[in-house]
Design a protein around this motif. Structure first.
Motif, short mmCIF file in Angstrom:
data_model
loop_
_atom_site.label_atom_id
_atom_site.label_comp_id
_atom_site.label_asym_id
_atom_site.label_seq_id
_atom_site.Cartn_x
_atom_site.Cartn_y
_atom_site.Cartn_z
N ALA A 130 -19.30 -54.30 30.39
CA ALA A 130 -19.21 -55.66 30.93
C ALA A 130 -20.24 -55.83 32.05
O ALA A 130 -20.94 -56.86 32.12
CB ALA A 130 -17.80 -55.92 31.45
N ALA A 131 -20.33 -54.82 32.91
CA ALA A 131 -21.29 -54.86 34.03
C ALA A 131 -22.72 -54.95 33.51
O ALA A 131 -23.56 -55.67 34.08
CB ALA A 131 -21.11 -53.65 34.90
N SER A 132 -23.01 -54.24 32.41
CA SER A 132 -24.38 -54.24 31.88
C SER A 132 -24.76 -55.65 31.39
O SER A 132 -25.89 -56.08 31.57
CB SER A 132 -24.53 -53.20 30.77
OG SER A 132 -23.97 -53.66 29.59
N ILE A 133 -23.78 -56.36 30.81
CA ILE A 133 -24.05 -57.74 30.34
C ILE A 133 -24.34 -58.63 31.55
O ILE A 133 -25.31 -59.39 31.56
CB ILE A 133 -22.84 -58.28 29.53
CG1 ILE A 133 -22.67 -57.46 28.24
CG2 ILE A 133 -23.03 -59.76 29.19
CD1 ILE A 133 -21.36 -57.69 27.50
N VAL A 134 -23.50 -58.49 32.60
CA VAL A 134 -23.70 -59.28 33.83
C VAL A 134 -25.08 -58.99 34.41
O VAL A 134 -25.83 -59.89 34.78
CB VAL A 134 -22.58 -58.95 34.86
CG1 VAL A 134 -22.88 -59.62 36.21
CG2 VAL A 134 -21.24 -59.41 34.34
N MET A 135 -25.43 -57.71 34.48
CA MET A 135 -26.71 -57.30 35.06
C MET A 135 -27.91 -57.85 34.28
O MET A 135 -28.93 -58.17 34.85
CB MET A 135 -26.80 -55.77 35.14
CG MET A 135 -25.93 -55.20 36.25
SD MET A 135 -25.87 -53.41 36.16
CE MET A 135 -24.53 -53.04 37.26
N PHE A 136 -27.74 -57.95 32.96
CA PHE A 136 -28.84 -58.46 32.12
C PHE A 136 -29.07 -59.95 32.35
O PHE A 136 -30.21 -60.41 32.47
CB PHE A 136 -28.53 -58.19 30.64
CG PHE A 136 -29.66 -58.60 29.72
CD1 PHE A 136 -30.75 -57.76 29.56
CD2 PHE A 136 -29.63 -59.81 29.05
CE1 PHE A 136 -31.80 -58.12 28.72
CE2 PHE A 136 -30.67 -60.17 28.23
CZ PHE A 136 -31.76 -59.33 28.06
N PHE A 137 -27.97 -60.72 32.42
CA PHE A 137 -28.12 -62.18 32.51
C PHE A 137 -28.27 -62.69 33.94
O PHE A 137 -28.79 -63.78 34.16
CB PHE A 137 -26.94 -62.88 31.81
CG PHE A 137 -27.02 -62.77 30.31
CD1 PHE A 137 -27.97 -63.51 29.60
CD2 PHE A 137 -26.17 -61.94 29.60
CE1 PHE A 137 -28.05 -63.41 28.22
CE2 PHE A 137 -26.25 -61.82 28.22
CZ PHE A 137 -27.21 -62.56 27.53
N TRP A 138 -27.77 -61.93 34.91
CA TRP A 138 -27.79 -62.40 36.30
C TRP A 138 -29.24 -62.51 36.82
O TRP A 138 -29.61 -63.46 37.49
CB TRP A 138 -26.94 -61.47 37.18
CG TRP A 138 -26.59 -62.05 38.52
CD1 TRP A 138 -26.84 -63.32 38.96
CD2 TRP A 138 -25.88 -61.39 39.57
NE1 TRP A 138 -26.35 -63.48 40.23
CE2 TRP A 138 -25.76 -62.32 40.64
CE3 TRP A 138 -25.34 -60.12 39.74
CZ2 TRP A 138 -25.12 -62.00 41.84
CZ3 TRP A 138 -24.70 -59.80 40.93
CH2 TRP A 138 -24.60 -60.72 41.97
N GLN A 139 -30.03 -61.50 36.52
CA GLN A 139 -31.45 -61.45 36.92
C GLN A 139 -31.64 -61.81 38.40
O GLN A 139 -32.44 -62.69 38.75
CB GLN A 139 -32.29 -62.37 36.03
CG GLN A 139 -32.31 -61.87 34.61
CD GLN A 139 -33.03 -62.78 33.64
OE1 GLN A 139 -33.60 -63.79 34.02
NE2 GLN A 139 -33.03 -62.40 32.38
N SER A 140 -30.88 -61.15 39.23
CA SER A 140 -30.98 -61.37 40.68
C SER A 140 -31.12 -60.03 41.36
O SER A 140 -30.72 -58.98 40.83
CB SER A 140 -29.72 -62.08 41.16
OG SER A 140 -29.51 -61.84 42.52
#
Lengths: 218, 101
Positions: free
Chosen positions: A171-181
């Motif tokens: 789940a964290a990896s998906i967040v990290m991919f789309f957040w781009q911050s």
């Protein structure tokens, strides 16, 4: 009548099956993880990532490259001695569970190392678009790989909570991919504490409790 | 329900001993185990365990490897295919006995 037959005849089939299950479970406990590598790598990466995050926020390089090299060296030296000590203990008993466990973390750890080295090398050789995205991409890829390692480790050790940590990393990896911050770096440091150091502490406590139980039983 | 209610003639005599059953239960859970590890798991004395291990070895249920590790003698035990099958059969029979109304 042989020496031990009197002990056996006191058991009913269901008691005997329970006895077999207990012996098998006790034997498998010998391969319980002590959680030390989880705590070690979790703490080192959390420290490195926090420094990298602060550097990014302050827009100032606090020798992050050297700090990472130092942290990785500390990690590898400690792991080297840890594996050597474990190998000595292994001479008493060997199990496929232990080998699978080693293979999971060896393969995933090796892949994580490869990803980090490739991205670092690319950033050093040529500062292209990929090098700018490197820290965020590394967080995404490494989180996804950690998800695999935790998921498989949880299944092999028959620990549902450990397996579920794999879902947390995915789940964290998906967040990290789309957040781009840039805050992804902070999130990664936090994830390392919550989903690497804490599971390590839980495993270590469990392991120590089992060990002290073994001593009392002996 | 007591042990008198069950026909123990159906069970393999060689496994139907608490220490030998414990040894096989340990060995079915691991690839190989050293003598001292077995002794700890089975809670038996050296002499008693040796006798039972010899019986299992003679029956071909386990195999023994003797070697030197750091100049110290070490004896390790492994479950053979025959031992594995005998153990599985033993457990199956026990389960059938339990299920029997």
């Amino acid at each position: 009548m042989e020496q031990t037959s009197d002990l056996q005849t006191e058991l009913t089939p269901d008691q005997e099956l329970a006895y077999i299950r207990k012996i098998m479970a006790d034997s498998r406990r010998a391969f319980a993880e002590d959680g030390k590598p989880y705590i070690l790598w979790g703490a080192l990466v959390a420290i490195g990532m926090t420094i990298t995050y602060i550097s990014a926020l302050a827009d100032h390089d606090f020798y992050t490259g050297y700090i990472w090299i130092g942290l990785v060296l500390i990690g590898y030296v400690n792991i080297f001695y840890y594996i050597r000590k474990k190998k000595k203990a292994e001479t008493r008993v060997k199990s496929i569970i232990d080998r699978i466990q080693g293979a999971i973390w060896g393969a995933c750890g090796g892949t994580i190392g490869l990803v980090i080295v490739v991205f670092m090398a690319n950033s050093t050789v040529d500062r292209n678009w990929l090098s700018l995205l490197a820290p965020l991409l590394v967080c995404f890829i490494v989180s996804a790989i950690l998800g695999i390692a935790y998921f498989l480790s949880g299944i092999v050790n028959d620990l549902k909570w450990l397996r579920n940590i794999g879902f947390a990393w995915w789940a964290a990896s998906i967040v990290m991919f789309f957040w781009q911050s840039i805050h992804v770096l902070g999130l990664y440091a936090l994830m390392m504490v919550l989903f690497q150091v804490v599971p390590g502490i839980v495993l270590n406590r469990k392991y120590r409790a089992e060990q002290s139980r073994d001593v009392l039983e002996a | 329900m007591t042990m008198r209610d069950f026909d123990y003639q159906q069970l393999d005599d060689l496994i139907h001993s608490r220490i030998r059953l414990a040894v096989l239960s340990v060995l079915v859970s691991v690839d190989e185990a050293e003598f001292t590890f077995l002794r700890e798991q089975v809670h038996a004395t050296d002499g008693n365990l040796s006798i039972h291990l010899k019986k299992l070895d003679d029956a071909g249920y386990i195999s023994v490897t003797k070697q030197f590790v750091d100049k110290k003698p070490q004896t390790t035990y492994t479950l053979t295919r025959k031992g594995h099958e005998a153990f599985e059969d033993y457990v199956d029979r026990l389960e059938k006995m339990v299920r029997k109304p």
